[in-house]
Design an enzyme around this catalytic site. Structure first.
Site, PDB file in Angstrom:
ATOM      1  CG  ASP A 166      -2.215   5.603   7.881  1.00  0.00           C
ATOM      2  OD1 ASP A 166      -1.021   5.307   8.127  1.00  0.00           O
ATOM      3  OD2 ASP A 166      -2.738   5.473   6.760  1.00  0.00           O
TER       4      ASP A 166
ATOM      5  CB  SER B 110      -0.954   0.000   1.202  1.00  0.00           C
ATOM      6  OG  SER B 110      -0.239  -0.093   2.421  1.00  0.00           O
TER       7      SER B 110
ATOM      8  CG  HIS C 114      -0.438   4.321   4.357  1.00  0.00           C
ATOM      9  ND1 HIS C 114      -0.937   3.521   5.367  1.00  0.00           N
ATOM     10  CD2 HIS C 114      -0.110   3.489   3.335  1.00  0.00           C
ATOM     11  CE1 HIS C 114      -0.926   2.254   4.966  1.00  0.00           C
ATOM     12  NE2 HIS C 114      -0.423   2.207   3.746  1.00  0.00           N
TER      13      HIS C 114
END
Length: 569
Positions: free
Chosen positions: A537, A297, A540
Site C-alpha cells: 500500500d 478510503s 494510503h
C-alpha cells in the site's frame, strides 16, 4: 364637562411620565447588569467589545531542524520575527517546493486522491484566506444528548446535533471582529499519555504564546500549500498506538514498522508559520456543528486522523463515541462520532465518485457496474445536514473499469460503449458542483481536498509496485513538480461555482512524502508473522502521519479566516 376632560388629560400625562421613567429605569438596569447576564448574548456582542482570554495556540519554536533540499529555495522562506524578539523558525536546509506560484489571495480549489501519473502537469496553487468566518458566540455548551438523537441505525434516519436542526446560515460568512486586537486563550490541548508528553516536552498546562495582529495578516496572505517539511521533535500530535480509531491498515507502528523518523515531520509554509495545533481550540470552533468528510478510503484515512487529533483535546475521552457503537472498518460507509462536551459531531460518508454508482444487466444476464456522471450520489441527502464538509474523489478513477471506460459511463439512460475517463471525471465534478450550488447555503464551509500522491516503484498498486524501506521524504526529483490534470479540472470547475469552496490543496505537500505509506505494514507483522510483499500500500498513509497535516491545515484555515481565538468554556 371641561373639568372632567382636564382631569383625564392630566391622568394620561401622569401615566406617560411613569411609563417613560420605567423605561429609563429598565435601560439603566440593562446597562449596569450586563456583566451578570449571559456574556455571549448577541446583543452584548454587538454593543460592547468582548475581552478575549489568553491564547493556547503555541507558535512554532525557533529550534526546528529542516532537511536538506535545494539551496536556491532558502530565500523563498520567510523568517517571522514578532514582538519580544520571537523567531518562529530556522530556515536552514529546507525541503522545499520548486514550483513558482503566483502571489494571489483568490480561492485555491482542488481535487482528490488517486495515482494518475500519466496526467501530471504543473499548475499554480493559490490560497484564499480573505473570506472571514463569523464566530458563533451565541452558542452555549449544550447538555449531553443521548445516542438515540442521531437516528435509528436500521432506518438510516438521522437527527441533527442535540436533536435540533443546526442552521449554518452566516456561521462562516460574516466578519468576525477587529484583527488588530491581541487575542489570547488560556486552554492548552490535553494529551493522553503523561510519559509521552514528558518525552516530547509537550506541556498540559503552562505559559502560552501570544498571537499578534501581524500573524493574522500573514496568515491571510500566506499560501499554506507551498512550503517544506521540517523536523519537529514535538511530533507526532498523538502517540502511535494510542488512538483506538486507527484501523489496522493504517496502524503501521503497531503492525511492526521498525523506523519512526517519518513521524517527526511538520508542514511549514514558506511565507508564514501555521498556528501551533490546539485540539481543544479546534473543538471549541466546532461547538454545536457537524463536520462531515465525504469520499473514498483516502477520506476515511483523513477522518481517522481527525478523530485522533481531536481526541487529544478531551480530558474525559469517554465523552467521545460513535453514536451507534460501530467500530471503524473498511466495510461500513457511514460513521457519526459525537463529542458530548462540545455538542458537535465528526462524520464520514463513503462516496467513491460523488456521483451515482449503479448496475446494468447485460445480454447474457450478468450484472455489470455503471457510473452515472450526470447524477449525484445517493448519499447526498446526508451532505445537506453538515455545517462543514470536506469532499474528495480521485482514487477510484484510476482503477481498471473506470480508466478503461468501456460500457461503464452513463448519462441519462445511455451507456457509452467507450468514453474517455478524464472527460468523465470533468463531467462528474461539474455534476457535483451544480449540486453544491443548488443545495448548499452560502453560510456553510466547504472544502475540496486535493489529490494525494502515491509513491509506487516498479509498478502500480495491482502490478507489483513497492515503497518498502522508504524512511526519508523526497529531496529532489520530478515528482516534486508533478500536478495531475485532474487537479486543473477541479480548479477550473470550482472557480465557476456560485458557492465558495476552499481547496485543501495537499497535492504537492504529499509529493515529498514517499516515506509515509504503510507499504507492507498495513497488516500486523509482529511476533514472527510473515506478510507477502507482492502487494504493498503506497497510496494510503500511516497514522500518525501525513493526513494529520491535512487536518492541521483545516484548523489553520479556520483560525486565519476567523481572525480571532474562540472562548473555551
Amino acid at each position: 364637562m371641561a373639568t372632567a376632560s382636564t382631569s383625564s388629560q392630566k391622568k394620561k400625562q401622569r401615566t406617560l411620565r411613569i411609563f417613560i421613567l420605567l423605561l429609563l429605569f429598565l435601560f439603566t438596569l440593562f446597562i449596569l447588569s450586563r456583566d451578570t447576564l449571559e456574556p455571549q448574548l448577541s446583543i452584548y456582542r454587538d454593543l460592547f467589545v468582548q475581552t478575549r482570554p489568553p491564547s493556547s495556540l503555541n507558535l512554532p519554536r525557533s529550534t526546528e531542524t529542516l532537511i536538506s533540499g535545494d539551496p536556491e529555495l532558502d530565500d523563498n522562506a520567510v523568517a517571522l520575527i514578532g514582538k519580544n524578539g520571537r523567531l518562529n523558525t530556522s530556515l536552514e536546509n529546507p525541503i522545499s517546493s520548486k514550483v513558482n506560484l503566483e502571489d494571489e489571495t483568490s480561492a485555491n480549489l482542488s481535487l482528490a486522491d488517486g495515482n494518475d501519473a500519466s496526467l501530471d502537469a504543473p499548475a499554480s496553487s493559490k490560497s484564499n484566506l480573505d473570506g472571514e468566518f463569523h464566530e458563533k458566540s451565541t452558542t452555549k455548551e449544550h447538555p449531553t444528548s443521548s445516542k438515540s438523537d442521531f437516528g435509528d441505525k436500521d432506518t438510516g434516519k438521522e437527527a441533527p446535533v442535540d436533536g435540533k436542526e443546526t442552521s449554518s446560515e452566516g456561521l462562516f460568512s460574516s466578519e468576525s471582529g477587529n484583527d488588530n486586537e491581541v487575542r489570547r486563550d488560556s486552554t492548552s490541548s490535553s494529551q493522553s499519555d503523561d510519559d509521552y508528553l514528558s518525552n516530547t516536552k509537550r506541556e498540559k498546562e503552562g505559559p502560552v504564546s501570544e498571537i499578534y495582529s501581524e500573524d493574522f495578516a500573514l496568515w491571510k496572505g500566506c499560501d499554506f500549500y507551498k512550503g517544506k517539511w521540517v523536523k519537529d521533535e514535538q511530533y507526532p500530535i498523538y502517540r502511535p498506538g494510542s488512538c483506538p480509531y486507527v484501523d489496522e491498515a493504517f496502524d503501521c507502528q503497531s503492525n511492526g514498522r521498525p523506523d519512526s523518523e517519518y513521524l517527526k515531520w511538520r508542514w511549514k509554509p514558506d511565507g508564514c508559520d501555521l498556528p501551533r495545533f490546539n485540539a481543544t481550540d479546534f473543538l471549541v470552533r466546532l461547538r454545536g456543528k457537524r463536520l462531515m468528510l465525504v469520499g473514498d478510503s483516502m477520506n476515511r484515512n483523513q477522518f481517522e486522523s481527525l478523530l485522533c487529533i481531536l481526541r487529544e483535546g478531551l480530558h474525559n475521552k469517554s465523552k467521545m463515541y460513535e453514536v451507534h457503537g460501530y467500530k471503524i472498518t473498511k466495510g461500513r460507509g457511514y460513521y457519526i462520532f459525537k463529542f458530548e462536551d462540545y455538542n458537535c459531531t465528526v462524520e464520514f460518508v463513503r462516496s467513491h465518485f460523488l456521483v451515482k454508482e449503479g448496475i446494468r444487466i447485460n445480454a447474457q444476464g450478468n450484472s455489470n457496474p455503471t457510473l452515472s456522471i450526470d447524477r449525484i450520489d445517493k448519499s447526498a441527502g446526508r451532505w445537506k445536514r453538515a455545517d462543514i464538509l470536506v469532499f474528495n474523489t480521485a482514487h477510484w478513477w484510476t482503477h481498471g473499469k473506470t480508466a478503461r471506460g468501456q460500457n461503464y459511463y452513463k448519462e441519462g439512460n445511455y451507456i457509452y460503449p467507450k468514453f474517455d475517463a478524464v472527460e468523465a471525471y470533468r463531467r462528474a465534478i461539474k455534476t457535483w458542483s451544480k449540486w453544491v450550488d443548488n443545495n448548499m447555503k452560502r453560510g456553510k464551509l466547504i472544502f475540496y481536498r486535493g489529490y494525494s500522491s502515491a509513491h509506487f516503484r516498479g509498478g502500480d498498486w495491482d502490478s507489483g509496485g513497492t515503497c518498502i524501506r522508504e524512511t526519508e521524504p523526497v529531496v529532489t526529483g520530478s515528482i516534486l513538480d508533478s500536478y495531475p490534470l485532474k487537479m486543473k479540472i477541479v480548479e477550473e470547475v470550482i472557480q465557476e461555482m456560485k458557492v465558495p469552496v476552499c481547496l485543501l490543496n495537499i497535492t504537492r505537500l504529499t509529493n515529498f512524502r514517499k516515506d509515509g505509506h504503510p507499504s507492507v505494514y498495513g497488516k500486523n507483522v509482529t511476533g514472527g508473522r510473515r506478510v507477502s510483499a507482492k502487494r504493498q500500500d503506497c497510496s494510503h498513509w500511516c497514522l500518525p502521519g501525513v493526513p494529520d497535516a491535512w487536518n492541521e491545515l483545516i484548523y489553520a484555515t479556520l483560525v486565519a479566516r476567523q481572525g480571532s481565538l474562540m472562548k473555551h468554556y
